[in-house]
Every structure is written in structure tokens, then in C-alpha cells.
Design a protein around this motif. Structure first.
Motif, mmCIF file in Angstrom:
data_model
loop_
_atom_site.group_PDB
_atom_site.id
_atom_site.type_symbol
_atom_site.label_atom_id
_atom_site.label_comp_id
_atom_site.label_asym_id
_atom_site.label_seq_id
_atom_site.Cartn_x
_atom_site.Cartn_y
_atom_site.Cartn_z
ATOM 1 N N GLY B 75 14.388 -6.408 -7.238
ATOM 2 C CA GLY B 75 15.386 -7.288 -7.860
ATOM 3 C C GLY B 75 15.519 -8.622 -7.159
ATOM 4 O O GLY B 75 14.712 -8.980 -6.300
ATOM 5 N N ASP B 76 16.578 -9.328 -7.525
ATOM 6 C CA ASP B 76 16.716 -10.735 -7.147
ATOM 7 C C ASP B 76 16.863 -10.979 -5.645
ATOM 8 O O ASP B 76 16.684 -12.113 -5.191
ATOM 9 C CB ASP B 76 17.925 -11.344 -7.880
ATOM 10 C CG ASP B 76 17.618 -11.637 -9.353
ATOM 11 O OD1 ASP B 76 16.413 -11.745 -9.681
ATOM 12 O OD2 ASP B 76 18.557 -11.757 -10.149
ATOM 13 N N THR B 77 17.143 -9.936 -4.872
ATOM 14 C CA THR B 77 17.256 -10.166 -3.421
ATOM 15 C C THR B 77 15.908 -10.573 -2.815
ATOM 16 O O THR B 77 15.869 -11.157 -1.741
ATOM 17 C CB THR B 77 17.749 -8.903 -2.690
ATOM 18 O OG1 THR B 77 16.913 -7.805 -3.071
ATOM 19 C CG2 THR B 77 19.189 -8.589 -3.058
ATOM 20 N N THR B 78 14.812 -10.255 -3.500
ATOM 21 C CA THR B 78 13.487 -10.584 -2.959
ATOM 22 C C THR B 78 12.898 -11.847 -3.583
ATOM 23 O O THR B 78 11.703 -12.120 -3.411
ATOM 24 C CB THR B 78 12.490 -9.424 -3.187
ATOM 25 O OG1 THR B 78 12.332 -9.241 -4.611
ATOM 26 C CG2 THR B 78 12.984 -8.126 -2.582
ATOM 27 N N LEU B 79 13.696 -12.620 -4.275
ATOM 28 C CA LEU B 79 13.184 -13.860 -4.872
ATOM 29 C C LEU B 79 12.523 -14.778 -3.823
ATOM 30 O O LEU B 79 11.435 -15.299 -4.078
ATOM 31 C CB LEU B 79 14.310 -14.606 -5.604
ATOM 32 C CG LEU B 79 14.757 -13.980 -6.935
ATOM 33 C CD1 LEU B 79 15.998 -14.699 -7.463
ATOM 34 C CD2 LEU B 79 13.635 -14.042 -7.973
ATOM 35 N N PRO B 80 13.142 -14.971 -2.651
ATOM 36 C CA PRO B 80 12.512 -15.870 -1.671
ATOM 37 C C PRO B 80 11.134 -15.388 -1.209
ATOM 38 O O PRO B 80 10.211 -16.184 -1.079
ATOM 39 C CB PRO B 80 13.508 -15.866 -0.502
ATOM 40 C CG PRO B 80 14.803 -15.454 -1.108
ATOM 41 C CD PRO B 80 14.444 -14.494 -2.199
ATOM 42 N N GLN B 81 11.001 -14.073 -0.993
ATOM 43 C CA GLN B 81 9.700 -13.532 -0.584
ATOM 44 C C GLN B 81 8.640 -13.787 -1.648
ATOM 45 O O GLN B 81 7.514 -14.147 -1.353
ATOM 46 C CB GLN B 81 9.785 -12.021 -0.351
ATOM 47 C CG GLN B 81 10.502 -11.601 0.925
ATOM 48 C CD GLN B 81 11.960 -11.287 0.690
ATOM 49 O OE1 GLN B 81 12.661 -12.021 -0.026
ATOM 50 N NE2 GLN B 81 12.441 -10.207 1.284
ATOM 51 N N ARG B 82 9.038 -13.586 -2.905
ATOM 52 C CA ARG B 82 8.075 -13.782 -3.996
ATOM 53 C C ARG B 82 7.679 -15.242 -4.115
ATOM 54 O O ARG B 82 6.509 -15.574 -4.286
ATOM 55 C CB ARG B 82 8.662 -13.257 -5.302
ATOM 56 C CG ARG B 82 8.635 -11.726 -5.377
ATOM 57 C CD ARG B 82 9.198 -11.225 -6.694
ATOM 58 N NE ARG B 82 10.636 -10.949 -6.601
ATOM 59 C CZ ARG B 82 11.439 -10.813 -7.648
ATOM 60 N NH1 ARG B 82 10.958 -10.942 -8.859
ATOM 61 N NH2 ARG B 82 12.727 -10.539 -7.480
ATOM 62 N N LEU B 83 8.661 -16.129 -3.981
ATOM 63 C CA LEU B 83 8.349 -17.569 -4.015
ATOM 64 C C LEU B 83 7.378 -17.926 -2.888
ATOM 65 O O LEU B 83 6.378 -18.624 -3.104
ATOM 66 C CB LEU B 83 9.642 -18.372 -3.870
ATOM 67 C CG LEU B 83 9.481 -19.891 -3.757
ATOM 68 C CD1 LEU B 83 8.747 -20.458 -4.959
ATOM 69 C CD2 LEU B 83 10.837 -20.578 -3.580
ATOM 70 N N GLU B 84 7.670 -17.413 -1.698
ATOM 71 C CA GLU B 84 6.811 -17.680 -0.541
ATOM 72 C C GLU B 84 5.393 -17.171 -0.788
ATOM 73 O O GLU B 84 4.413 -17.847 -0.471
ATOM 74 C CB GLU B 84 7.427 -17.016 0.700
ATOM 75 C CG GLU B 84 6.713 -17.316 2.003
ATOM 76 C CD GLU B 84 6.415 -18.810 2.147
ATOM 77 O OE1 GLU B 84 5.251 -19.131 2.465
ATOM 78 O OE2 GLU B 84 7.309 -19.658 1.926
ATOM 79 N N MET B 85 5.309 -15.972 -1.384
ATOM 80 C CA MET B 85 3.999 -15.397 -1.681
ATOM 81 C C MET B 85 3.205 -16.288 -2.635
ATOM 82 O O MET B 85 2.021 -16.547 -2.423
ATOM 83 C CB MET B 85 4.185 -14.006 -2.296
ATOM 84 C CG MET B 85 2.910 -13.216 -2.438
ATOM 85 S SD MET B 85 2.969 -12.112 -3.881
ATOM 86 C CE MET B 85 2.800 -13.284 -5.217
ATOM 87 N N PHE B 86 3.869 -16.773 -3.677
ATOM 88 C CA PHE B 86 3.174 -17.640 -4.636
ATOM 89 C C PHE B 86 2.737 -18.948 -3.976
ATOM 90 O O PHE B 86 1.638 -19.450 -4.242
ATOM 91 C CB PHE B 86 4.065 -17.924 -5.850
ATOM 92 C CG PHE B 86 4.125 -16.803 -6.842
ATOM 93 C CD1 PHE B 86 2.945 -16.307 -7.422
ATOM 94 C CD2 PHE B 86 5.321 -16.228 -7.211
ATOM 95 C CE1 PHE B 86 2.991 -15.269 -8.345
ATOM 96 C CE2 PHE B 86 5.373 -15.178 -8.136
ATOM 97 C CZ PHE B 86 4.203 -14.697 -8.700
ATOM 98 N N LYS B 87 3.591 -19.463 -3.095
ATOM 99 C CA LYS B 87 3.219 -20.706 -2.400
ATOM 100 C C LYS B 87 2.003 -20.491 -1.508
ATOM 101 O O LYS B 87 1.098 -21.327 -1.445
ATOM 102 C CB LYS B 87 4.408 -21.214 -1.565
ATOM 103 C CG LYS B 87 5.465 -21.925 -2.398
ATOM 104 C CD LYS B 87 6.552 -22.533 -1.517
ATOM 105 C CE LYS B 87 7.524 -23.360 -2.345
ATOM 106 N NZ LYS B 87 8.756 -23.694 -1.572
ATOM 107 N N GLN B 88 1.995 -19.366 -0.800
ATOM 108 C CA GLN B 88 0.847 -19.040 0.048
ATOM 109 C C GLN B 88 -0.411 -18.887 -0.802
ATOM 110 O O GLN B 88 -1.491 -19.371 -0.445
ATOM 111 C CB GLN B 88 1.127 -17.750 0.824
ATOM 112 C CG GLN B 88 0.019 -17.340 1.781
ATOM 113 C CD GLN B 88 -0.259 -18.407 2.826
ATOM 114 O OE1 GLN B 88 0.645 -18.874 3.512
ATOM 115 N NE2 GLN B 88 -1.527 -18.822 2.944
#
Lengths: 142, 142
Positions: B75-88
Motif C-alpha cells: 500500500g501507500d506507505t511504500t510509495l517512496p520506495q517504489r518511486l526510488e526504485m523507478f528512479k534507479q
DNA sequence: ATAGAATTTAGAGTTTACTCCAAGTCAAGA
DNA sequence: TCTTGACTTGGAGTAAACTCTAAATTCTAT
């Protein structure tokens, strides 16, 4: 002018293990050995390793690279095969580049979406924005 | 709206074996089964498979893709991790594109050289031409 | 109703490209 | 001389991503 396997490894960024493995697979038929049985890499061998790296980095399997080296050793009668191989490889690279660019734009879309989602604290809310509402199915849902 | 594993395979270009393998690896936690135990793929599942394909084609290992899916499910608590993953991932793709373009120019050089070599019936003669004489060491010997 | 095609599972096998290990050899420095 | 470090070989082990098998079940079309 003559490098030990360790020095060759440093120069190419490969490990000594990998260099011996490549030799075992027939990718380094030019490397000589000295009287003590130690491998001696020449500058020419380093150039070969750079060529191998180039083919490897563009998706050619070691078997294909070995084929090229075998053709090279056979001499000028195999020039057409080698030319054909390079042309095929060029085609593969261009296709790969194209696929990569398409997928890059998908990832960039995701970054825009997730940037907004992080800002809003909700993926659903971001997806609800006009900016993303229409693209949603055109690209992909997640 | 509901597809068998065979239909899903057709739609994605994967094999049924691969789809089952992905499920076993935790990449398809959304796929439902009907009362008889047969998998039923929804359009949403097909979208997920397209996303998986996008990440796979840009060099992400299945483990990394699974991580993304697990984060999504959290859920939305992991939005930052997912964004970081896409940036990487975007960074990786750009580097990959750059390397590929560099190597493409090397291969194109080879094609020019071998075109001439086939024409002359000799690689040495082609390498002796002014056009290739100077480039020889700058690019690579073979 | 039944043949044949598609699906299910657990688990074994394959391919590619390394990666490591053991036991031994060899050269250079304290 | 002795030790240290780099090197040798053959062969075993690993990781990733499939790929296949077998035996049983289910769906589909006649």
C-alpha cells in the motif's frame, strides 16, 4: 608489452577466473604461455578482450563470439560470414535500443505518476488526476 | 475478461511454463483460480505482466520485480520506495543506452571495414587503407 | 458419453556465464 | 632458506531464468 593474467584482469575489468574460463571456451586462442607455463597477454590480446567485451555488452552469447574468433582464424575466406555477423549484430543492437527507449518512456511516466503519488500520499489520488487519468490504460495499470 | 493460462500466454508472448514459474516466484499474486482450480487471468493481470515485461526488458532481475510487487501490495506507505526504485531503474536504462550507443558505433565501424575487406578479398588490405589506418588502434584491432 | 486438448502439481533438468576450491608450481624479498 | 603472493590445472559449485516431465484432472466438441 607482456602482461600476467592478473595485469590483464586489471586492464579489462574482468577477473582472472573469467579470463581462464574464456580461454577454456576457446575465446583466447592467441594468448601465449612462457617457459614456466604462465600466460602472457600481449596488447593485441587486450584488444581482443575489448572486442569480446563489445560483443558481449551488445547481447552476443559467448558461443557467437567464439564463432567469430574461429572465423577470424580461418582467414579471408570467412570475410563474408563475419560481415554478415556484424550486420546482424548491428540490427540486434538497433532493435534493443528501440525497445529500451520505449520502456524508458514508460518508466519516466511511472516516475511522474509516483512523484505526484508521494506528494499526495496516495497512488489512487495521483491516478485520478487529469494528467494521468487518460494515459492509464494506454500505458499500463500499475 | 477472463483468460486461461494458454490465452494469457498468447497475449503476452510468454509460455504457460513461464507464467506458472512467475506465479511460483511470487510475481503474480493477483491471479485467481476458479472452482476447478484453473487459473483465470484478468485484463488487470495482463497489465501486470506487461509491467513485469517492461522491468525485465530493462534489466531488472525477477527478485527486484517481486520486491516492487510486494511494495505495491503493502500500500501507500511504500510509495517512496517504489518511486526510488523507478528512479534507479531510469538511471540504469540511461547508462545502458549510452553503452549500447558507444558499442553500436564500434560495430558500425567494423561493418565499414569488413565491407571494404570483402570488396578487396583481404582484411589486411582494407586495414591498410587511409580510411582505416588511423582508427585501427583507437577502436580496436580485430 | 467420450475422445482429445488444455490444465493442474511437484519436482527434476537445462543453459549460460561465471565463481570458487584444492593441490601444486614458481619467483622475489627478508 | 623460508615465506608470501601470484600463478597453474581439473573439476565442483552457483545463480538466474527458464524448460520439461509425469500423472492426474478438467474442459470442449462431437
Amino acid at each position: 608489452m607482456g602482461y600476467s593474467i592478473g595485469q590483464a584482469a586489471q586492464k579489462t575489468g574482468l577477473t582472472t577466473h573469467t579470463l581462464r574460463y574464456y580461454e577454456k571456451e576457446g575465446l583466447l586462442p592467441f594468448v601465449r604461455k612462457n617457459s614456466a607455463g604462465l600466460r602472457v597477454f600481449s596488447d593485441n590480446d587486450i584488444n581482443w578482450l575489448n572486442m569480446i567485451e563489445c560483443l558481449k555488452a551488445t547481447g552476443m552469447p559467448l558461443k557467437g563470439i567464439k564463432q567469430y574468433i574461429d572465423w577470424f582464424r580461418e582467414g579471408d575466406t570467412t570475410l563474408p560470414q563475419r560481415l554478415e555477423m556484424f550486420k546482424q549484430q548491428e540490427k540486434n543492437i538497433k532493435e534493443h535500443l528501440h525497445r529500451l527507449q520505449t520502456n524508458l518512456s514508460k518508466i519516466s511516466y511511472k516516475i511522474r505518476l509516483y512523484d505526484k503519488a508521494v506528494e499526495l500520499g496516495s497512488l489512487e489520488k495521483a491516478q485520478g488526476l487529469e494528467e494521468f487519468k487518460n494515459d492509464r490504460l494506454k500505458l499500463f495499470g500499475h
